[in-house]
Design a protein around this motif. Structure first.
Motif, PDB file in Angstrom:
ATOM      1  N   GLY A  94      -7.534  50.260 -24.884  1.00  0.00           N
ATOM      2  CA  GLY A  94      -8.973  50.508 -24.937  1.00  0.00           C
ATOM      3  C   GLY A  94      -9.779  49.385 -25.546  1.00  0.00           C
ATOM      4  O   GLY A  94     -10.997  49.486 -25.685  1.00  0.00           O
ATOM      5  N   LEU A  95      -9.091  48.283 -25.921  1.00  0.00           N
ATOM      6  CA  LEU A  95      -9.777  47.197 -26.627  1.00  0.00           C
ATOM      7  C   LEU A  95     -10.483  46.213 -25.705  1.00  0.00           C
ATOM      8  O   LEU A  95     -11.308  45.436 -26.165  1.00  0.00           O
ATOM      9  CB  LEU A  95      -8.769  46.407 -27.484  1.00  0.00           C
ATOM     10  CG  LEU A  95      -8.568  46.875 -28.919  1.00  0.00           C
ATOM     11  CD1 LEU A  95      -7.602  45.938 -29.620  1.00  0.00           C
ATOM     12  CD2 LEU A  95      -9.890  46.905 -29.673  1.00  0.00           C
ATOM     13  N   TYR A  96     -10.142  46.238 -24.402  1.00  0.00           N
ATOM     14  CA  TYR A  96     -10.628  45.178 -23.515  1.00  0.00           C
ATOM     15  C   TYR A  96     -12.150  45.043 -23.570  1.00  0.00           C
ATOM     16  O   TYR A  96     -12.682  43.938 -23.776  1.00  0.00           O
ATOM     17  CB  TYR A  96     -10.182  45.446 -22.079  1.00  0.00           C
ATOM     18  CG  TYR A  96     -10.739  44.438 -21.096  1.00  0.00           C
ATOM     19  CD1 TYR A  96     -10.194  43.158 -21.003  1.00  0.00           C
ATOM     20  CD2 TYR A  96     -11.830  44.761 -20.286  1.00  0.00           C
ATOM     21  CE1 TYR A  96     -10.719  42.221 -20.118  1.00  0.00           C
ATOM     22  CE2 TYR A  96     -12.353  43.839 -19.404  1.00  0.00           C
ATOM     23  CZ  TYR A  96     -11.790  42.574 -19.311  1.00  0.00           C
ATOM     24  OH  TYR A  96     -12.316  41.660 -18.445  1.00  0.00           O
ATOM     25  N   GLU A  97     -12.878  46.140 -23.395  1.00  0.00           N
ATOM     26  CA  GLU A  97     -14.343  46.078 -23.371  1.00  0.00           C
ATOM     27  C   GLU A  97     -14.897  45.583 -24.698  1.00  0.00           C
ATOM     28  O   GLU A  97     -15.855  44.807 -24.732  1.00  0.00           O
ATOM     29  CB  GLU A  97     -14.912  47.466 -23.055  1.00  0.00           C
ATOM     30  CG  GLU A  97     -16.435  47.494 -22.996  1.00  0.00           C
ATOM     31  CD  GLU A  97     -16.972  48.866 -22.684  1.00  0.00           C
ATOM     32  OE1 GLU A  97     -18.201  49.052 -22.795  1.00  0.00           O
ATOM     33  OE2 GLU A  97     -16.170  49.763 -22.334  1.00  0.00           O
ATOM     34  N   PHE A  98     -14.306  46.009 -25.816  1.00  0.00           N
ATOM     35  CA  PHE A  98     -14.799  45.596 -27.125  1.00  0.00           C
ATOM     36  C   PHE A  98     -14.498  44.122 -27.399  1.00  0.00           C
ATOM     37  O   PHE A  98     -15.255  43.443 -28.081  1.00  0.00           O
ATOM     38  CB  PHE A  98     -14.180  46.472 -28.223  1.00  0.00           C
ATOM     39  CG  PHE A  98     -14.610  47.906 -28.148  1.00  0.00           C
ATOM     40  CD1 PHE A  98     -15.898  48.285 -28.512  1.00  0.00           C
ATOM     41  CD2 PHE A  98     -13.738  48.887 -27.702  1.00  0.00           C
ATOM     42  CE1 PHE A  98     -16.303  49.611 -28.440  1.00  0.00           C
ATOM     43  CE2 PHE A  98     -14.137  50.217 -27.632  1.00  0.00           C
ATOM     44  CZ  PHE A  98     -15.422  50.578 -28.001  1.00  0.00           C
ATOM     45  N   ARG A  99     -13.360  43.634 -26.875  1.00  0.00           N
ATOM     46  CA  ARG A  99     -13.043  42.203 -27.063  1.00  0.00           C
ATOM     47  C   ARG A  99     -13.979  41.327 -26.248  1.00  0.00           C
ATOM     48  O   ARG A  99     -14.447  40.298 -26.726  1.00  0.00           O
ATOM     49  CB  ARG A  99     -11.580  41.934 -26.691  1.00  0.00           C
ATOM     50  CG  ARG A  99     -10.582  42.373 -27.758  1.00  0.00           C
ATOM     51  CD  ARG A  99      -9.234  41.699 -27.561  1.00  0.00           C
ATOM     52  NE  ARG A  99      -8.628  42.074 -26.294  1.00  0.00           N
ATOM     53  CZ  ARG A  99      -7.491  42.748 -26.162  1.00  0.00           C
ATOM     54  NH1 ARG A  99      -6.840  43.143 -27.233  1.00  0.00           N
ATOM     55  NH2 ARG A  99      -7.001  43.038 -24.969  1.00  0.00           N
ATOM     56  N   THR A 100     -14.228  41.710 -24.996  1.00  0.00           N
ATOM     57  CA  THR A 100     -15.077  40.895 -24.132  1.00  0.00           C
ATOM     58  C   THR A 100     -16.522  40.863 -24.617  1.00  0.00           C
ATOM     59  O   THR A 100     -17.242  39.901 -24.364  1.00  0.00           O
ATOM     60  CB  THR A 100     -15.046  41.414 -22.681  1.00  0.00           C
ATOM     61  OG1 THR A 100     -15.404  42.810 -22.675  1.00  0.00           O
ATOM     62  CG2 THR A 100     -13.663  41.243 -22.087  1.00  0.00           C
ATOM     63  N   SER A 101     -16.974  41.920 -25.314  1.00  0.00           N
ATOM     64  CA  SER A 101     -18.341  41.939 -25.832  1.00  0.00           C
ATOM     65  C   SER A 101     -18.440  41.337 -27.228  1.00  0.00           C
ATOM     66  O   SER A 101     -19.528  41.284 -27.798  1.00  0.00           O
ATOM     67  CB  SER A 101     -18.880  43.375 -25.854  1.00  0.00           C
ATOM     68  OG  SER A 101     -18.091  44.187 -26.698  1.00  0.00           O
ATOM     69  N   GLY A 102     -17.317  40.909 -27.806  1.00  0.00           N
ATOM     70  CA  GLY A 102     -17.333  40.245 -29.100  1.00  0.00           C
ATOM     71  C   GLY A 102     -17.271  41.165 -30.297  1.00  0.00           C
ATOM     72  O   GLY A 102     -17.394  40.703 -31.439  1.00  0.00           O
ATOM     73  N   VAL A 103     -17.079  42.470 -30.083  1.00  0.00           N
ATOM     74  CA  VAL A 103     -17.002  43.405 -31.211  1.00  0.00           C
ATOM     75  C   VAL A 103     -15.732  43.169 -32.008  1.00  0.00           C
ATOM     76  O   VAL A 103     -15.742  43.179 -33.243  1.00  0.00           O
ATOM     77  CB  VAL A 103     -17.062  44.861 -30.706  1.00  0.00           C
ATOM     78  CG1 VAL A 103     -16.860  45.845 -31.858  1.00  0.00           C
ATOM     79  CG2 VAL A 103     -18.391  45.122 -30.009  1.00  0.00           C
ATOM     80  N   PHE A 104     -14.611  42.972 -31.298  1.00  0.00           N
ATOM     81  CA  PHE A 104     -13.345  42.624 -31.939  1.00  0.00           C
ATOM     82  C   PHE A 104     -12.894  41.258 -31.416  1.00  0.00           C
ATOM     83  O   PHE A 104     -13.204  40.902 -30.269  1.00  0.00           O
ATOM     84  CB  PHE A 104     -12.264  43.673 -31.633  1.00  0.00           C
ATOM     85  CG  PHE A 104     -12.493  45.009 -32.287  1.00  0.00           C
ATOM     86  CD1 PHE A 104     -12.445  45.135 -33.670  1.00  0.00           C
ATOM     87  CD2 PHE A 104     -12.766  46.142 -31.524  1.00  0.00           C
ATOM     88  CE1 PHE A 104     -12.656  46.363 -34.271  1.00  0.00           C
ATOM     89  CE2 PHE A 104     -12.980  47.369 -32.122  1.00  0.00           C
ATOM     90  CZ  PHE A 104     -12.932  47.487 -33.505  1.00  0.00           C
TER      91      PHE A 104
END
Length: 335
Positions: free
Chosen positions: A63-73
């Motif tokens: 579930g991390l893909y979207e958060f990584r691509t947006s710079g959250v993680f």
């Protein structure tokens, strides 16, 4: 990068999960100006008191893909923890300084308890037509909100203004163009800085085969003093640009998306590098002569137009204009 909001003079992204606003440990440390790792340490020390799915969510690698691509993680993260409003308030109980109280109030009222916007129908929450009394005909709340966000993003990304400076200038521009001061509509609302616009793709230049006997014109460069306009030019040469070309670099555009050279001329006049005649022609001042080249203006047939000139400016003037607006936010032009 996702949209951001300013909390206690710190920009943080708007992060939503399971239809609610959430924050990360890094965001908490940033707005509270605590050493990196403080929020995570407090959480780990009291993890048994937090309820998974209520006070926090654990995001696995799938579930991390979207958060990584947006710079959250960060890209290297294998898992992540998202903190809800209740979890945040439990986590910062030990933060008792004046800044902590201010941050808690701002995060709760302007971040957590703001209803998430429907991304497919991004309209303002203000829906009462009487609020628009006094504005020019055709003004809508959707248009006001869109223009305010675009102007804030323009000031932050293109001229380096702070979000507060950009909004202040945006409200002045909206007043000038819509007939009434809209400050009361935005009072108390968070400043949202949209992500930068992607550079426009330019059409490929057509390659022309020149006759070997044809004379190739020299490029539009001249040798100049290295002390002119700040940093030294490469190999002693610097290009000269028209106001329209400078507008392209500063992302100043008409509503038709064409570069707005008139706005650049206004900035040059405000800086004291140029002045405007009664017939609206622009001429360089004494200081402007040092960074300007004059050429005869030509008509459609390539013939000189009597009394008119084309002005080109040292390319480094672009950085001076950008710095001028950053130091004088009230001069940010409408794009």
């Amino acid at each position: 990068m996702s949209e951001t909001i300013t909390i206690a003079n710190q920009n943080i992204p708007l992060v939503e999960y399971q239809s609610q606003r959430v924050v990360t440990f890094a965001m908490i440390d940033r707005v509270h100006q605590r050493p990196e790792g403080t929020a995570r340490r407090n959480f780990n020390q009291n993890k048994s008191r937090f309820i998974n799915g209520d006070d926090f969510y654990t995001i696995d690698s799938k579930g991390l893909y979207e958060f990584r691509t947006s710079g959250v993680f960060p890209e290297s993260a294998n898992s992540g923890t998202l903190i809800t409003e209740s979890g945040y308030l439990m986590l910062v109980k030990s933060f008792n300084d004046d800044l902590a109280w201010q941050v808690q109030r701002e995060l709760v009222t302007a971040y957590f308890r703001v209803k998430p916007m429907n991304k497919s129908n991004d309209r303002p929450r203000l829906k009462f037509p009487h609020l628009l009394h006094g504005f020019y005909r055709g003004t809508t709340l959707a248009r006001l909100t869109r223009m305010e966000r675009e102007l804030v993003g323009h000031g932050v990304h293109d001229f380096g203004l702070t979000p507060e400076q950009a909004r202040e200038r945006a409200l002045v521009i909206l007043t000038e163009n819509l007939g009434k001061d809209p400050t009361f509509l935005f009072r108390g609302l968070p400043i949202i800085v949209p992500e930068p616009k992607k550079p426009r793709k330019k059409k490929a230049d057509t390659v022309k085969t020149l006759d070997p006997a044809q004379k190739v014109p020299a490029p539009d460069v001249v040798q100049v003093d290295h002390n002119l306009c700040g940093s030294a030019p490469v190999l002693g040469f610097v290009p000269y640009l028209t106001a329209t070309q400078i507008a392209e670099q500063l992302n100043l555009r008409f509503s038709t998306d064409r570069p707005n050279g008139h706005a650049v001329n206004d900035l040059l006049c405000a800086m004291g590098l140029a002045y405007r005649l009664a017939d609206n022609r622009i001429l360089p001042t004494h200081d402007g002569e040092n960074v300007c080249r004059r050429r005869p203006a030509l008509d459609a047939r390539g013939q000189p137009i009597p009394g008119y000139e084309t002005l080109t400016w040292d390319a480094r003037v672009t950085d001076r204009l950008r710095q001028f607006v950053k130091n004088h936010p009230s001069q940010m032009p409408l794009f």
